[in-house]
Scaffold this motif. Structure first.
Motif, PDB file in Angstrom:
ATOM      1  N   PRO A   1      42.013  45.165  45.816  1.00 55.47           N
ATOM      2  CA  PRO A   1      40.981  45.030  44.791  1.00 55.47           C
ATOM      3  C   PRO A   1      39.613  45.517  45.267  1.00 55.47           C
ATOM      4  O   PRO A   1      39.274  45.389  46.448  1.00 55.47           O
ATOM      5  CB  PRO A   1      40.926  43.515  44.554  1.00 55.47           C
ATOM      6  CG  PRO A   1      41.296  42.929  45.878  1.00 55.47           C
ATOM      7  CD  PRO A   1      42.301  43.883  46.486  1.00 55.47           C
ATOM      8  N   PHE A   2      38.851  46.054  44.351  1.00 54.03           N
ATOM      9  CA  PHE A   2      37.454  46.419  44.605  1.00 54.03           C
ATOM     10  C   PHE A   2      37.270  47.211  45.899  1.00 54.03           C
ATOM     11  O   PHE A   2      36.573  46.780  46.825  1.00 54.03           O
ATOM     12  CB  PHE A   2      36.572  45.147  44.612  1.00 54.03           C
ATOM     13  CG  PHE A   2      36.236  44.660  43.221  1.00 54.03           C
ATOM     14  CD1 PHE A   2      35.204  45.226  42.482  1.00 54.03           C
ATOM     15  CD2 PHE A   2      36.993  43.652  42.630  1.00 54.03           C
ATOM     16  CE1 PHE A   2      34.910  44.790  41.187  1.00 54.03           C
ATOM     17  CE2 PHE A   2      36.713  43.210  41.333  1.00 54.03           C
ATOM     18  CZ  PHE A   2      35.667  43.777  40.620  1.00 54.03           C
TER      19      PHE A   2
ATOM     20  N   GLY B   1      37.449  40.156  38.883  1.00 44.65           N
ATOM     21  CA  GLY B   1      37.056  41.314  38.079  1.00 44.65           C
ATOM     22  C   GLY B   1      38.020  41.516  36.924  1.00 44.65           C
ATOM     23  O   GLY B   1      38.809  40.626  36.585  1.00 44.65           O
TER      24      GLY B   1
ATOM     25  N   HIS C   1      28.935  43.145  36.334  1.00 45.49           N
ATOM     26  CA  HIS C   1      29.924  43.844  37.161  1.00 45.49           C
ATOM     27  C   HIS C   1      29.198  44.841  38.077  1.00 45.49           C
ATOM     28  O   HIS C   1      28.239  45.490  37.649  1.00 45.49           O
ATOM     29  CB  HIS C   1      30.892  44.592  36.229  1.00 45.49           C
ATOM     30  CG  HIS C   1      32.147  45.037  36.894  1.00 45.49           C
ATOM     31  ND1 HIS C   1      32.181  46.097  37.769  1.00 45.49           N
ATOM     32  CD2 HIS C   1      33.412  44.561  36.820  1.00 45.49           C
ATOM     33  CE1 HIS C   1      33.424  46.259  38.193  1.00 45.49           C
ATOM     34  NE2 HIS C   1      34.189  45.338  37.631  1.00 45.49           N
TER      35      HIS C   1
ATOM     36  N   PRO D   1      42.399  46.560  38.209  1.00 45.00           N
ATOM     37  CA  PRO D   1      42.259  47.612  39.210  1.00 45.00           C
ATOM     38  C   PRO D   1      41.868  48.944  38.568  1.00 45.00           C
ATOM     39  O   PRO D   1      42.304  49.254  37.460  1.00 45.00           O
ATOM     40  CB  PRO D   1      43.664  47.714  39.817  1.00 45.00           C
ATOM     41  CG  PRO D   1      44.389  46.487  39.400  1.00 45.00           C
ATOM     42  CD  PRO D   1      43.762  46.019  38.140  1.00 45.00           C
ATOM     43  N   GLY D   2      41.040  49.704  39.273  1.00 41.35           N
ATOM     44  CA  GLY D   2      40.731  51.075  38.866  1.00 41.35           C
ATOM     45  C   GLY D   2      41.637  52.034  39.632  1.00 41.35           C
ATOM     46  O   GLY D   2      42.619  51.613  40.262  1.00 41.35           O
TER      47      GLY D   2
ATOM     48  N   ASN E   1      41.572  40.177  40.285  1.00 41.95           N
ATOM     49  CA  ASN E   1      41.268  40.621  38.925  1.00 41.95           C
ATOM     50  C   ASN E   1      42.082  39.823  37.910  1.00 41.95           C
ATOM     51  O   ASN E   1      43.080  39.207  38.270  1.00 41.95           O
ATOM     52  CB  ASN E   1      41.640  42.102  38.770  1.00 41.95           C
ATOM     53  CG  ASN E   1      40.672  43.026  39.486  1.00 41.95           C
ATOM     54  OD1 ASN E   1      39.503  43.103  39.124  1.00 41.95           O
ATOM     55  ND2 ASN E   1      41.163  43.706  40.509  1.00 41.95           N
TER      56      ASN E   1
HETATM   57  N1  URA Z   1      36.723  46.981  38.794  1.00 37.02           N
HETATM   58  C1  URA Z   1      37.365  45.813  38.637  1.00 37.02           C
HETATM   59  O1  URA Z   1      37.115  45.066  37.687  1.00 37.02           O
HETATM   60  N2  URA Z   1      38.268  45.470  39.557  1.00 37.02           N
HETATM   61  C2  URA Z   1      38.549  46.225  40.620  1.00 37.02           C
HETATM   62  O2  URA Z   1      39.387  45.829  41.443  1.00 37.02           O
HETATM   63  C3  URA Z   1      37.853  47.439  40.752  1.00 37.02           C
HETATM   64  C4  URA Z   1      36.948  47.800  39.839  1.00 37.02           C
END
Ligand code: URA
Length: 205
Positions: A77-78, A64, A178, A67-68, A104
């Motif tokens: 992650p995610f 991805g 995404h 991190p958010g 990510n």
């Molecule tokens: N969006 C991302 O691209 N990576 C994450 O870990 C969470 C949300």
């Protein structure tokens, strides 16, 4: 004594194993090299560095953007809403999160979820490459326009590049939408399903 140790002797730690063997470093070695990274300004605002998680022998790696908020809090992650949808996509592929590897391009959260800067990508992408060398997956799935465009060095929109394999440092890379985009545009789920079926076809051999 250290110099006399053979390359097959049990290493004292993973960082040493990286030195003793000539092959690619293992994931622990990459993590050790990254350390408490301060290579770009994002280290000042992060709560946790999000290295990535999953199988060190995964045949499929999801990449991805960055991190958010939730990922930054948990150091994983995610794991936010988009992450829950990614988990469902992985389950629909007949896999579990522990079967794949998830990471990510950036390991630290850009404040306010702004787009990653070029200097941040330049500092972080080499570690993604080292992770990929350590895991040696057959397929990389780039999640979203930013990840796909950054990794493939293209300005083409995700709509133009998704759904077919591209080359990324000698590995097959499938760009797709995404999961956060899918939350806003559920109609695009069908296309992601088509894309992951192409991945599954390769994995099934
Ligand atoms: N969006 C991302 O691209 N990576 C994450 O870990 C969470 C949300």
């Amino acid at each position: 004594m250290r110099a006399e140790r053979s390359a097959t002797a049990a290493p004292a730690d993973s960082a040493e194993r990286t030195v003793l063997t000539k092959g690619p470093p293992d994931l622990l070695g990459v993590r050790a090299e990254l350390g408490e990274c301060a290579r770009c300004p994002l280290h000042r605002t992060r709560k946790n560095l999000v290295f990535g998680e999953g199988s060190a022998k995964a045949r499929l790696v999801f990449v991805g953007e960055a991190p958010g908020e939730e990922e930054d809090s948990q150091g994983r992650p995610f794991v936010g809403r988009a992450g829950q949808l990614l988990t469902k996509i992985i389950a629909a592929m007949g896999l579990e999160r522990r079967d794949v590897y998830i990471c990510n391009i950036l390991k630290c959260r850009p404040p306010g979820n702004r787009n990653p800067g070029e200097d941040e990508i330049a500092a972080c992408e080499p570690f993604l490459l080292k992770q990929l060398d350590a895991i040696d997956p057959e397929i990389i799935c780039a999640l979203g326009t930013f990840a796909a465009k950054t990794l493939l060095r293209t300005e083409s929109p995700i709509s133009a590049i998704r759904g077919r394999f591209h080359d990324y440092h000698g590995r097959r890379l499938m760009p797709t939408y995404h999961p956060a985009y899918l939350l806003r545009n559920p109609g695009a789920k069908k296309m992601v399903w088509e894309d992951v079926q192409k991945i599954m076809k390769v994995l099934r051999g």
